[in-house]
Design a protein around this motif. Structure first.
Motif, mmCIF file in Angstrom:
data_model
loop_
_atom_site.group_PDB
_atom_site.id
_atom_site.type_symbol
_atom_site.label_atom_id
_atom_site.label_comp_id
_atom_site.label_asym_id
_atom_site.label_seq_id
_atom_site.Cartn_x
_atom_site.Cartn_y
_atom_site.Cartn_z
ATOM 1 N N UNK A 150 9.756 38.990 55.864
ATOM 2 C CA UNK A 150 10.858 38.269 55.539
ATOM 3 C C UNK A 150 11.502 38.918 54.150
ATOM 4 N N UNK A 151 10.709 39.005 53.202
ATOM 5 C CA UNK A 151 11.098 39.019 51.773
ATOM 6 C C UNK A 151 11.322 40.891 51.680
ATOM 7 N N UNK A 152 12.441 41.220 51.139
ATOM 8 C CA UNK A 152 12.511 42.553 50.902
ATOM 9 C C UNK A 152 11.596 43.138 50.026
ATOM 10 N N UNK A 153 10.595 44.029 50.108
ATOM 11 C CA UNK A 153 9.592 44.387 49.185
ATOM 12 C C UNK A 153 9.772 45.162 48.194
ATOM 13 N N UNK A 187 9.836 49.084 58.244
ATOM 14 C CA UNK A 187 9.690 47.853 57.583
ATOM 15 C C UNK A 187 11.068 46.986 57.704
ATOM 16 N N UNK A 188 10.860 46.003 58.653
ATOM 17 C CA UNK A 188 12.137 45.182 58.967
ATOM 18 C C UNK A 188 11.890 43.628 58.275
ATOM 19 N N UNK A 189 13.124 43.488 57.460
ATOM 20 C CA UNK A 189 13.061 42.242 56.771
ATOM 21 C C UNK A 189 14.290 41.651 56.500
ATOM 22 N N UNK A 190 14.499 40.746 55.787
ATOM 23 C CA UNK A 190 15.888 39.868 55.641
ATOM 24 C C UNK A 190 15.640 39.327 54.333
ATOM 25 N N UNK A 191 16.131 38.009 53.891
ATOM 26 C CA UNK A 191 15.959 37.391 52.676
ATOM 27 C C UNK A 191 17.288 37.740 52.003
ATOM 28 N N UNK A 192 17.611 38.924 51.791
ATOM 29 C CA UNK A 192 18.607 39.259 50.836
ATOM 30 C C UNK A 192 20.090 38.689 51.184
ATOM 31 N N UNK A 193 20.342 38.459 52.360
ATOM 32 C CA UNK A 193 21.666 37.960 52.891
ATOM 33 C C UNK A 193 22.631 39.211 52.749
ATOM 34 N N UNK A 194 22.123 40.328 52.985
ATOM 35 C CA UNK A 194 22.676 41.479 52.935
ATOM 36 C C UNK A 194 21.994 42.613 53.453
ATOM 37 N N UNK A 195 22.733 43.575 54.251
ATOM 38 C CA UNK A 195 22.082 44.849 54.749
ATOM 39 C C UNK A 195 21.838 45.908 53.407
ATOM 40 N N UNK A 196 20.512 46.071 53.122
ATOM 41 C CA UNK A 196 20.159 46.808 52.184
ATOM 42 C C UNK A 196 19.052 47.665 52.752
ATOM 43 N N UNK A 197 18.746 48.871 52.276
ATOM 44 C CA UNK A 197 17.802 49.563 52.741
ATOM 45 C C UNK A 197 17.298 50.707 51.542
ATOM 46 N N UNK A 198 16.034 51.059 51.684
ATOM 47 C CA UNK A 198 15.320 51.630 50.722
ATOM 48 C C UNK A 198 14.152 52.609 51.603
ATOM 49 N N UNK A 199 13.215 53.206 50.746
ATOM 50 C CA UNK A 199 11.999 53.908 51.261
ATOM 51 C C UNK A 199 10.804 53.497 50.450
ATOM 52 N N UNK A 200 9.754 53.374 51.320
ATOM 53 C CA UNK A 200 8.284 53.523 50.741
ATOM 54 C C UNK A 200 7.803 54.845 51.080
ATOM 55 N N UNK A 201 7.848 55.864 50.137
ATOM 56 C CA UNK A 201 7.349 57.152 50.607
ATOM 57 C C UNK A 201 8.256 57.414 51.653
ATOM 58 N N UNK A 206 14.437 47.935 55.851
ATOM 59 C CA UNK A 206 15.975 47.671 56.133
ATOM 60 C C UNK A 206 15.764 46.307 56.177
ATOM 61 N N UNK A 207 16.584 45.628 55.478
ATOM 62 C CA UNK A 207 16.889 44.293 55.422
ATOM 63 C C UNK A 207 18.289 43.986 56.212
ATOM 64 N N UNK A 208 18.371 42.987 57.214
ATOM 65 C CA UNK A 208 19.608 42.738 58.156
ATOM 66 C C UNK A 208 20.337 41.712 57.342
ATOM 67 N N UNK A 209 21.824 41.944 57.715
ATOM 68 C CA UNK A 209 22.305 40.878 57.499
ATOM 69 C C UNK A 209 21.902 39.489 57.552
ATOM 70 N N UNK A 210 22.522 38.599 57.044
ATOM 71 C CA UNK A 210 22.345 37.349 57.352
ATOM 72 C C UNK A 210 23.189 36.766 58.325
ATOM 73 N N UNK A 211 22.735 36.137 59.735
ATOM 74 C CA UNK A 211 23.521 35.575 60.593
ATOM 75 C C UNK A 211 24.183 34.282 60.100
#
Length: 251
Positions: A150-153, A187-201, A206-211
């Protein structure tokens, strides 16, 4: 493989605005010319003041798509497990735990779901046992892996989600992903109520938008979380040529 990804429905059958947003997304998915192979729902299925999973699962099942879900901080592990047993008996369940940690190995990718729910803890938690479960499943996988959480790590430098409610488990989680980045495709996640993306190595996160509603990006401190009047949406992750390409669908 087409992986559709929604998050943070915060479903409440008494809130007409919420119902309209969710209906808009579900209708768009149902009518999409891109046919989903699976739907990922990365937590906060219900709002905290609502405890009945049946209405939202009825809507999800009408899509007639295999789906995988995970708890968010607004859900409850035992309530969600019981609801899945009752309304969605074909959904994977944990073998012997009160946490909704499970594996789905029925697709070209192996999906590993982790339950971060902890009462009154927006940043969630993962125990040493859960992190070991994740790492063992990655090591023993003969397929590429997608992790649901759930949480963006990653640190996103957001006042509420990082500075106020960030949690130490995230660094331990990222260390494991980094060690196995060649095998983990997403790594698919949410929690941020926005679409954000990053890299672990080399692994995309990727966090999805809130529905339901999109949050103010609080790079500077705010007194309380703000609801931005932005489009709702969802993600499509396409697994092709041994990599995942992610597309944002704004409605």
């Amino acid at each position: 493989m087409n992986i559709f990804h929604i998050s943070d429905l915060h479903f409440n059958s008494h809130d007409l605005v919420v119902l309209a947003h969710i209906e808009k997304i579900f209708s768009h998915i149902a009518q999409s010319s891109i046919k989903p192979d699976i739907l990922l729902i990365t937590g906060d299925i219900l709002n905290r003041d609502f405890c009945d999973y049946k209405p939202v699962f009825d809507k999800i099942k009408k899509l007639n798509i295999p789906f995988l879900c995970i708890t968010g901080n607004h859900d409850n592990s035992q309530n969600l497990i019981l609801a899945l047993q009752t309304y969605c008996p074909h959904h994977p369940l944990p073998q012997s735990s009160s946490k909704l940690d499970y594996v789905c190995n029925q697709f070209p990718l192996k999906f590993i779901a982790l339950d971060t729910f902890e009462e009154n803890t927006p940043g969630g938690n993962l125990s040493a046992h859960q992190l070991k479960f994740m790492e063992n499943e990655i090591i023993n996988s003969d397929k590429p892996v997608v992790i649901l959480i759930h949480q963006f790590p990653l640190w996103a430098d957001l006042d509420f989600f990082d500075k106020k409610t960030g949690a130490p488990w995230r660094q331990k989680f990222c260390n494991i992903v980094k060690q196995h980045s060649d095998k983990i495709k997403l790594v698919a996640c949410g929690h941020l109520h926005n679409h954000l993306s990053g890299l672990i190595d080399k692994t995309p996160v990727v966090s999805s938008f809130s529905a339901n509603w999109q949050a103010h990006l609080d790079f500077l401190p705010v007194k309380s979380m703000k609801n931005e009047n932005l489009s709702v949406g969802y993600m499509i992750h396409r697994y092709i040529d041994n990599q995942i390409i992610s597309y944002a669908v704004c409605l």
